[in-house]
Every structure is written in C-alpha cells, then in structure tokens.
Design a protein around this motif. Structure first.
Motif, PDB file in Angstrom:
ATOM      1  N   LEU A 527      35.906  29.775  36.088  1.00 25.66           N
ATOM      2  CA  LEU A 527      36.695  28.827  36.874  1.00 25.66           C
ATOM      3  C   LEU A 527      35.795  27.834  37.599  1.00 25.66           C
ATOM      4  O   LEU A 527      36.086  26.634  37.654  1.00 25.66           O
ATOM      5  CB  LEU A 527      37.571  29.584  37.886  1.00 25.66           C
ATOM      6  CG  LEU A 527      38.779  30.333  37.332  1.00 25.66           C
ATOM      7  CD1 LEU A 527      39.443  31.164  38.428  1.00 25.66           C
ATOM      8  CD2 LEU A 527      39.787  29.356  36.718  1.00 25.66           C
ATOM      9  N   ASP A 528      34.706  28.323  38.157  1.00 20.26           N
ATOM     10  CA  ASP A 528      33.777  27.426  38.843  1.00 20.26           C
ATOM     11  C   ASP A 528      33.123  26.459  37.863  1.00 20.26           C
ATOM     12  O   ASP A 528      32.950  25.280  38.175  1.00 20.26           O
ATOM     13  CB  ASP A 528      32.717  28.240  39.578  1.00 20.26           C
ATOM     14  CG  ASP A 528      31.756  27.363  40.364  1.00 20.26           C
ATOM     15  OD1 ASP A 528      32.169  26.814  41.394  1.00 20.26           O
ATOM     16  OD2 ASP A 528      30.590  27.226  39.929  1.00 20.26           O
ATOM     17  N   GLU A 529      32.756  26.955  36.674  1.00 24.12           N
ATOM     18  CA  GLU A 529      32.141  26.079  35.673  1.00 24.12           C
ATOM     19  C   GLU A 529      33.105  25.005  35.200  1.00 24.12           C
ATOM     20  O   GLU A 529      32.700  23.876  34.898  1.00 24.12           O
ATOM     21  CB  GLU A 529      31.665  26.909  34.469  1.00 24.12           C
ATOM     22  CG  GLU A 529      30.254  27.450  34.598  1.00 24.12           C
ATOM     23  CD  GLU A 529      29.678  27.830  33.261  1.00 24.12           C
ATOM     24  OE1 GLU A 529      30.437  28.303  32.390  1.00 24.12           O
ATOM     25  OE2 GLU A 529      28.455  27.645  33.065  1.00 24.12           O
ATOM     26  N   SER A 530      34.396  25.340  35.118  1.00 24.55           N
ATOM     27  CA  SER A 530      35.388  24.372  34.650  1.00 24.55           C
ATOM     28  C   SER A 530      35.844  23.423  35.746  1.00 24.55           C
ATOM     29  O   SER A 530      36.643  22.519  35.474  1.00 24.55           O
ATOM     30  CB  SER A 530      36.596  25.117  34.073  1.00 24.55           C
ATOM     31  OG  SER A 530      37.252  25.880  35.083  1.00 24.55           O
ATOM     32  N   GLY A 531      35.379  23.599  36.974  1.00 27.17           N
ATOM     33  CA  GLY A 531      35.712  22.687  38.066  1.00 27.17           C
ATOM     34  C   GLY A 531      36.901  23.105  38.902  1.00 27.17           C
ATOM     35  O   GLY A 531      37.275  22.379  39.832  1.00 27.17           O
ATOM     36  N   ASP A 532      37.519  24.243  38.619  1.00 24.95           N
ATOM     37  CA  ASP A 532      38.679  24.704  39.397  1.00 24.95           C
ATOM     38  C   ASP A 532      38.190  25.612  40.526  1.00 24.95           C
ATOM     39  O   ASP A 532      38.462  26.815  40.561  1.00 24.95           O
ATOM     40  CB  ASP A 532      39.660  25.441  38.488  1.00 24.95           C
ATOM     41  CG  ASP A 532      41.055  25.528  39.101  1.00 24.95           C
ATOM     42  OD1 ASP A 532      41.185  25.235  40.313  1.00 24.95           O
ATOM     43  OD2 ASP A 532      41.996  25.869  38.383  1.00 24.95           O
ATOM     44  N   ALA A 533      37.469  25.025  41.470  1.00 28.89           N
ATOM     45  CA  ALA A 533      36.845  25.806  42.531  1.00 28.89           C
ATOM     46  C   ALA A 533      37.873  26.367  43.516  1.00 28.89           C
ATOM     47  O   ALA A 533      37.623  27.401  44.142  1.00 28.89           O
ATOM     48  CB  ALA A 533      35.816  24.960  43.275  1.00 28.89           C
ATOM     49  N   VAL A 534      39.010  25.689  43.684  1.00 31.05           N
ATOM     50  CA  VAL A 534      40.019  26.176  44.629  1.00 31.05           C
ATOM     51  C   VAL A 534      40.614  27.492  44.139  1.00 31.05           C
ATOM     52  O   VAL A 534      40.738  28.467  44.903  1.00 31.05           O
ATOM     53  CB  VAL A 534      41.116  25.114  44.828  1.00 31.05           C
ATOM     54  CG1 VAL A 534      42.234  25.666  45.704  1.00 31.05           C
ATOM     55  CG2 VAL A 534      40.533  23.857  45.466  1.00 31.05           C
ATOM     56  N   LEU A 535      40.991  27.547  42.855  1.00 27.79           N
ATOM     57  CA  LEU A 535      41.514  28.791  42.296  1.00 27.79           C
ATOM     58  C   LEU A 535      40.437  29.867  42.277  1.00 27.79           C
ATOM     59  O   LEU A 535      40.721  31.037  42.538  1.00 27.79           O
ATOM     60  CB  LEU A 535      42.048  28.547  40.883  1.00 27.79           C
ATOM     61  CG  LEU A 535      42.689  29.748  40.177  1.00 27.79           C
ATOM     62  CD1 LEU A 535      43.833  30.313  41.003  1.00 27.79           C
ATOM     63  CD2 LEU A 535      43.172  29.359  38.782  1.00 27.79           C
ATOM     64  N   ALA A 536      39.195  29.473  41.980  1.00 27.58           N
ATOM     65  CA  ALA A 536      38.094  30.436  42.012  1.00 27.58           C
ATOM     66  C   ALA A 536      37.930  31.020  43.415  1.00 27.58           C
ATOM     67  O   ALA A 536      37.658  32.214  43.571  1.00 27.58           O
ATOM     68  CB  ALA A 536      36.797  29.765  41.559  1.00 27.58           C
ATOM     69  N   SER A 537      38.111  30.195  44.434  1.00 32.88           N
ATOM     70  CA  SER A 537      38.007  30.687  45.813  1.00 32.88           C
ATOM     71  C   SER A 537      39.112  31.681  46.130  1.00 32.88           C
ATOM     72  O   SER A 537      38.877  32.691  46.809  1.00 32.88           O
ATOM     73  CB  SER A 537      38.063  29.505  46.785  1.00 32.88           C
ATOM     74  OG  SER A 537      37.010  28.600  46.555  1.00 32.88           O
ATOM     75  N   ALA A 538      40.330  31.411  45.646  1.00 35.18           N
ATOM     76  CA  ALA A 538      41.436  32.337  45.897  1.00 35.18           C
ATOM     77  C   ALA A 538      41.166  33.694  45.239  1.00 35.18           C
ATOM     78  O   ALA A 538      41.397  34.745  45.843  1.00 35.18           O
ATOM     79  CB  ALA A 538      42.740  31.737  45.376  1.00 35.18           C
ATOM     80  N   VAL A 539      40.671  33.676  44.000  1.00 33.35           N
ATOM     81  CA  VAL A 539      40.338  34.930  43.325  1.00 33.35           C
ATOM     82  C   VAL A 539      39.220  35.652  44.073  1.00 33.35           C
ATOM     83  O   VAL A 539      39.242  36.883  44.237  1.00 33.35           O
ATOM     84  CB  VAL A 539      39.939  34.658  41.860  1.00 33.35           C
ATOM     85  CG1 VAL A 539      39.524  35.953  41.177  1.00 33.35           C
ATOM     86  CG2 VAL A 539      41.080  33.999  41.100  1.00 33.35           C
ATOM     87  N   ALA A 540      38.232  34.891  44.550  1.00 36.49           N
ATOM     88  CA  ALA A 540      37.118  35.493  45.286  1.00 36.49           C
ATOM     89  C   ALA A 540      37.595  36.127  46.587  1.00 36.49           C
ATOM     90  O   ALA A 540      37.097  37.202  46.978  1.00 36.49           O
ATOM     91  CB  ALA A 540      36.059  34.436  45.568  1.00 36.49           C
ATOM     92  N   VAL A 541      38.523  35.493  47.288  1.00 37.39           N
ATOM     93  CA  VAL A 541      39.066  36.075  48.523  1.00 37.39           C
ATOM     94  C   VAL A 541      39.746  37.405  48.223  1.00 37.39           C
ATOM     95  O   VAL A 541      39.602  38.390  48.971  1.00 37.39           O
ATOM     96  CB  VAL A 541      40.048  35.088  49.186  1.00 37.39           C
ATOM     97  CG1 VAL A 541      40.814  35.770  50.323  1.00 37.39           C
ATOM     98  CG2 VAL A 541      39.304  33.876  49.727  1.00 37.39           C
ATOM     99  N   MET A 542      40.488  37.467  47.119  1.00 32.08           N
ATOM    100  CA  MET A 542      41.141  38.717  46.727  1.00 32.08           C
ATOM    101  C   MET A 542      40.092  39.809  46.463  1.00 32.08           C
ATOM    102  O   MET A 542      40.263  40.965  46.861  1.00 32.08           O
ATOM    103  CB  MET A 542      41.995  38.481  45.480  1.00 32.08           C
ATOM    104  CG  MET A 542      42.662  39.742  44.939  1.00 32.08           C
ATOM    105  SD  MET A 542      43.464  39.482  43.332  1.00 32.08           S
ATOM    106  CE  MET A 542      42.026  39.215  42.286  1.00 32.08           C
ATOM    107  N   ILE A 543      38.979  39.445  45.815  1.00 38.91           N
ATOM    108  CA  ILE A 543      37.935  40.424  45.510  1.00 38.91           C
ATOM    109  C   ILE A 543      37.279  40.933  46.788  1.00 38.91           C
ATOM    110  O   ILE A 543      37.026  42.135  46.940  1.00 38.91           O
ATOM    111  CB  ILE A 543      36.890  39.790  44.571  1.00 38.91           C
ATOM    112  CG1 ILE A 543      37.502  39.572  43.179  1.00 38.91           C
ATOM    113  CG2 ILE A 543      35.653  40.651  44.471  1.00 38.91           C
ATOM    114  CD1 ILE A 543      36.569  38.897  42.215  1.00 38.91           C
TER     115      ILE A 543
END
Length: 570
Positions: A527-543
């Motif tokens: 997700l970070d590589e594809s530029g979708d950092a906001v969704l990546a952040s949400a997944v990271a918060v869940m982790i």
C-alpha cells in the motif's frame, strides 16, 4: 545416532522414537533449506571467474550494498546501545516509579513491525505530515523527506532494536549478586563509584551480547531499509536481493542465492564473534542474584522520570500519534480538524478493501497454525534437550538457532529453492501458496517457541519424573501426566510470542507471498509503495492495537509463569 543410543542403555524405545522424530523435524526445518541455498550458490563453480558466486562478488553493486548494510547496521547498533543501555541501567538499578510500565512501553517498539515503524516516522516528518500540518509546523512543500537517507535508516534501526540491548544488559545486571554492591556501600563507596568500578565492568558481556544481537538484527532487517532506502535508491543487501528477485533474469536464482550466502556469512560471523567475546567476558558470580539494590536518585528522580517520558514520547508516542492522524484525514498533507476528520480509510479497510481482510485472515491463520504446531514440537524437544546431554543433542540445539540467526531474506530464498518443484512422492507444490510461508515460519520461529519452554524445563526438578518412572510410568505417561501440566503456562507463553511475532512478519513473507496470499506486513508495504499511505496507516493502527493487546495479555499471564519466560518481565 545409533551409536548414541547404544552408548545410553537407559534410552528406551520411546525415547529413541522421540529422538528420531525430532531429528527429522530439525533436519527438514533447519538443515535442508541451508544446504539447498549453499548448493545453488556454488553451482557453476567450475566456470572459474564466470561462476555465479564469483560474478556476484566482482559486482560493484554487491560491495556497495554490503558497505551500506555495514554502515547502517553499525550506526543503528550504536544508537541501540545508547538507548537500550540507558534504559537498562535506569530501570534496573534506580528507584524510579512505575518500573513495569516503563519497561512495557520501551519494549513495544520491538514488537511493532519494522514497516509500521517506518510508516509512522514517515507520517511524522516531511512536508506531507498531517500531524505537522495540524500543528502548523510542517516544512514547506517541496522540502526533502529527511528519513530517505542512510542516517534515516540507521535511526529507525537503532530505535527498533534498542530493546534487544535492553534485555541483554538487564539480564546481566539482574545476575550480579547483591553482596558485591552491599560490600562496596559498607566500604563507603559512592553510588557513582559502585556503578563505574563494579557494575559496568561486570556487565560488559551483556553489552557485547546486546550489541551483537542488535547488529545481526539490523543487518537482516528488510522493512525499514525497503521503505526508507528504496525511494532514495539506497540499497542494502536485503533490498538488493528483493530487487534481484523482481528482475526475473536468467541467472536470478543463482544471483540471489549468492547474495543470500554472503549476508548469511556476515550474520553468522557476527553471532560467532558475539559467542567468543561472551565466553571471554564471562565472570563467575556467586551469591544471591536478583534485582540489584535501588540507587537512590533523590531530588533527581523527577527529572530522570521526565527524561524517560520525553524519550518515549519522541520514539514511540509521537510516531504513533502521527500514524493515527494520517489514518483520519482524506489525504496526506491535509491538517486534521473537524472538517477533514474522516473514518473512510477504516471503512474501506473493513468493508470495501478485500485485500485487507484477506491479508488479515492469512496472517491470523499462518501465525495461529505456526504457533500451535511449534508449541506441540517445543514440549518434547525441550524435554529432550534438558534431560539428555550428548554431542548429538548439542548439535540439535545449535541447528535450531540457525534459521533465527540468519536474516529472514536468506531463509526465504532457501525455501524458494527447496520448494520450487513439487514435493517428491506427494506431487504437491508449496511454491506460490500459504504452505511455503508456513514452513518458513516454522523454521524461523522454532527458537522463539522453544526458549521459554526450555527455560522452564531446566527449572523442573527431575525427581518427580524419577519417582514416576520407578512406579512404572513410561515416557509418554510421564510427559502427559507430569511434564505437560507443569510446562503448560510456559508453552502457552511461547505460543503467544510466536503469534505476536509472526502475525506482523514481513522479511520472510515479502519474498514468498503471491497474489491472494498476502500477509499484513506485505499489505502495508504494498500500500505504501502504491501511494495509498492513508489506508496503509489505518491498517498499521489496527496492527499496533493488536500488538498492544497481545502484549497486555502476556503481561497479565506473567504472574503465573516462571521467572524469565516473558522476556521483558524480570
């Protein structure tokens, strides 16, 4: 092995079967992957200077990546020594309040996946940081991201692995007998004199051990160099292997095998050096070990606690706050306020984003199955290692540690080479499936599952089993009626540690995943590589929430476990 059994008449048929079975498991998980990797790397040796391994050694990219790996690893190790040593001395020796909470918070970065650590710091710095824009202190647009550099990689490597130094040094400090400190104090020595003349010289072994473990961990880390180094074209050995894997060239397998052997040799050299120095620095200490007498900080205690709080605020809380802020805005660079606040990323993660739920399911399945299987393997293995002493058992124990000591990318390449073709006789292919990731997890985390069980087994009085044996109880009966109930808490703790480590793993799965078989670590990286950092952040918060919850469960479980089973509870 047959000779060992003949020389040990007390080894019953059940014990021989157990030994054969465990030896076969270790052979499949630890020995065969390493031998297959070495075989692939050395193929074509008869070509001389054109051999794949020699060609990789002659490549400028190889030596540049090795130089980058050594630079970032050494710099990261130095920072880990500074942070980990400081916290170990303060939290082990002084009378600071809330010691357990400080230890829990300081250990949290080690359990958070490195790709989440990198993502949180990227959201904290740079002109696109939602947190800095919310506070109105973001640098102007167009400013470079300071973390896209060698020093940025080293900074996060040091923060990620500082708890390893903390654990190693804290263990040595707790092993120092109290009589030494009491004698020095009765002789009129000041606290500063006790620290410099007695404690620090006695814990040099802990510092060397922590430094070596941190260096090897920094060397094999993939998530941080991938997310911070690749955008700046700054490659270390793990990311160079990842780049070679993506090239799909004719000599790709030989190239990545050669690079994997190179990084494996460097890592194992670090482990061997650590063992040698540890033996040289070892000092026999007799007396009552335990928590050393508290150094009275006096009027400096509030300032010391404030300094600890500021450090944790900088290395833990601010990055997590930046991560949460980034998950609540529509796009990077947008400040968080009542008008921009949105939970769209979490809604997409839980409902519309199929890859997220699939990756969550895959990670939970893999980590659960791996944790349960390793718990079942660790119980008889710990019994065998604790109750039998022979060269074969010593070799068995050493072989278990090899996959964990090697960088994850090396193990991943070894599994690819070993399972690229269908399994003989079964005609089943593990390559491109969740099965190959599961096998890699079993090999890598066996040492994690075994350690708490083995530690508890060493503390178990053998008189209980001897009495049962004299009463006619066989091996299996003794294992199920005596050993298993006593080791169950430690086995469960090891199971949780494996689950906690595997559910966020990236270094191994980054090279083994395939479409439909993503894990959470791979998902965040993609997700970070594809530029979708906001969704990546949400997944990271869940982790992060999942990690914190599991660590809390382990903390609550710690009061029912033998000392040393939970790494940060001593």
């Amino acid at each position: 092995m047959l000779g060992w059994c003949r020389r040990n008449p007390s080894a019953t048929a059940s014990q021989q079967v157990l030994l054969y079975a465990l030896l076969l498991i270790i052979l499949l998980l630890s020995v065969l992957p390493s031998l297959r990797l070495l075989w692939q790397a050395l193929q074509g040796w008869q070509q001389g200077l054109d051999a794949p391994f020699i060609r990789m050694l002659r490549s400028a990219a190889t030596w540049t990546a090795l130089e980058h790996s050594l630079y970032t690893s050494l710099l990261g190790t130095a920072l880990a020594l500074l942070l980990g040593g400081l916290f170990a001395l303060i939290l082990t020796l002084t009378d600071v309040r809330g010691r357990s909470l400080w230890v829990f918070l300081f250990m949290l970065p080690m359990m958070i996946p490195p790709q989440v650590t990198a993502l949180s710091w990227l959201q904290l710095s740079g002109p696109a940081s939602p947190l800095l824009n919310t506070l109105g202190i973001a640098p102007p647009l167009g400013s470079p991201q300071p973390l896209y550099s060698a020093e940025g990689v080293a900074l996060l490597l040091g923060i990620q692995h500082a708890p390893l130094v903390f654990l190693a040094l804290r263990t040595h400090l707790l092993a120092i007998p109290r009589e030494l400190i009491e004698a020095a104090r009765l002789s009129g020595a000041h606290q500063r004199r006790v620290l410099w003349d007695i404690l620090l010289p006695l814990c040099r072994g802990g510092l060397w051990t922590g430094a070596a473990i941190a260096f090897v961990s920094c060397l094999g880390n993939f998530g941080i160099p991938a997310m911070l180094g690749i955008p700046a074209s700054y490659y270390v050995l793990p990311t160079l292997i990842y780049q070679k894997m993506a090239s799909f060239g004719a000599d790709m397998l030989s190239d990545v095998a050669s690079l994997s052997v190179l990084i494996g040799v460097v890592a194992l050299t670090g482990v061997a050096l650590q063992n040698r120095i540890q033996r040289q620095q070892a000092l026999p200490l007799l007396g009552m070990a335990g928590r050393a007498l508290d150094f009275q900080l006096g009027r400096w205690r509030p300032w010391t606690e404030l300094a600890l709080a500021l450090i944790l605020l900088l290395i833990l809380l601010l990055p997590l706050l930046a991560l949460i802020t980034s998950s609540l805005v529509p796009a990077l660079g947008v400040p968080l306020n009542w008008h921009s606040l949105t939970f769209a990323a979490y809604q997409e993660m839980l409902s519309h984003q199929g890859a997220t739920l699939r990756a969550l399911g895959n990670s939970l399945l893999l980590s659960t199955v791996a944790a349960l299987l390793l718990m079942l393997i660790s119980l008889p293995l710990a019994y065998l290692l604790a109750r039998r002493q022979s060269p074969l058992i010593h070799w068995l124990h050493a072989a278990i540690d090899v996959p964990y000591a090697l960088p994850g990318v090396v193990l991943a390449i070894a599994c690819i080479l070993l399972f690229a073709r269908p399994l003989p006789w079964l005609n089943i292919s593990l390559y491109g499936s969740l099965g190959i990731i599961l096998v890699a997890y079993l090999a890598r985390f066996l040492a994690v599952s075994l350690k708490p069980v083995h530690s508890s087994m060493l503390q178990l009085d053998p008189a209980l089993e001897e009495a049962a044996q004299l009463a006619g109880a066989g091996l299996l009966q003794r294992l199920f009626s005596i050993v298993l109930p006593l080791l169950a808490p430690s086995a469960f703790a090891g199971c949780l540690l494996v689950f906690l480590t595997a559910v966020n793993e990236l270094t191994v799965s980054a090279l083994l995943w395939s479409a439909g078989n993503e894990t959470l670590g791979v998902l965040i990286f993609n997700l970070d590589e594809s530029g979708d950092a906001v969704l990546a952040s949400a997944v990271a918060v869940m982790i992060v929430a999942l990690v914190a919850a599991l660590m809390t469960v382990l903390n609550l479980l710690g009061r029912y476990l033998p000392q040393g089973v939970i790494p940060w509870q001593r």
